[in-house]
Design a protein around this motif. Structure first.
Motif, PDB file in Angstrom:
ATOM      1  N   LYS A   1       0.870  -1.219  -0.081  1.00  0.00           N
ATOM      2  CA  LYS A   1       0.124   0.014  -0.116  1.00  0.00           C
ATOM      3  C   LYS A   1       0.713   1.329  -0.047  1.00  0.00           C
ATOM      4  O   LYS A   1       1.991   1.293   0.611  1.00  0.00           O
TER       5      LYS A   1
ATOM      6  N   GLU B   1      -2.089   6.316   1.545  1.00  0.00           N
ATOM      7  CA  GLU B   1      -3.528   5.716   1.586  1.00  0.00           C
ATOM      8  C   GLU B   1      -3.718   5.534   2.963  1.00  0.00           C
ATOM      9  O   GLU B   1      -3.096   5.210   3.653  1.00  0.00           O
TER      10      GLU B   1
ATOM     11  N   ALA C   1      -6.292   0.850   6.990  1.00  0.00           N
ATOM     12  CA  ALA C   1      -7.545   0.145   7.042  1.00  0.00           C
ATOM     13  C   ALA C   1      -7.271  -1.146   8.399  1.00  0.00           C
ATOM     14  O   ALA C   1      -6.288  -1.480   8.351  1.00  0.00           O
TER      15      ALA C   1
ATOM     16  N   THR D   1      -7.718  -4.138   8.238  1.00  0.00           N
ATOM     17  CA  THR D   1      -7.261  -5.236   7.439  1.00  0.00           C
ATOM     18  C   THR D   1      -5.658  -5.156   7.084  1.00  0.00           C
ATOM     19  O   THR D   1      -5.176  -6.503   6.678  1.00  0.00           O
ATOM     20  N   ASP D   2      -5.115  -4.199   7.503  1.00  0.00           N
ATOM     21  CA  ASP D   2      -3.685  -4.089   7.213  1.00  0.00           C
ATOM     22  C   ASP D   2      -2.762  -4.931   8.062  1.00  0.00           C
ATOM     23  O   ASP D   2      -1.785  -5.144   7.563  1.00  0.00           O
TER      24      ASP D   2
END
Length: 112
Positions: free
Chosen positions: A3, A7, A10, A12-13
């Motif tokens: 990523k 950005e 999240a 889910t990172d």
């Protein structure tokens, strides 16, 4: 996962790891949401300058970068982190296909 550091983070990172040698321009540390800045896994200044994000030098960059990291404690640490759980390799480059995070992901998971 990969990523751009610009950005938004999240859920889910997983663990967010910056793999650039230099801090990303214009990004405040508070808004970056970085768990670890692993600058020793980034390419050397010489290699980075030689490459210059030139797609024609991509294969040569990956080969030289792999050679630079051979026996690296930072790469070993990154491998250990990836075995513990989800990680996201963060990078600042605008080129999303030709950067050190892409090369590192290939080193960590050759199937990609």
């Amino acid at each position: 996962m990969l990523k751009r550091v610009y950005e938004p983070a999240a859920g889910t990172d997983g663990e967010r790891i910056l793999v650039d040698r230099l801090w990303p321009r214009g990004l405040a540390k508070a808004e970056a949401k970085i768990d670890l800045w692993l600058k020793d896994v980034a390419p050397s200044t010489e290699l980075r300058r030689w490459f210059g994000h030139d797609p024609e030098k991509w294969a040569g960059f990956k080969k030289r970068y792999r050679a630079e990291l051979k026996g690296s404690a930072a790469l070993s640490e990154l491998r250990a982190l990836s075995r513990r759980g989800d990680i996201t390799l963060l990078y600042a480059s605008r080129d999303e296909e030709h950067n050190q995070a892409v090369a590192l992901k290939q080193m960590l998971d050759p199937k990609t």
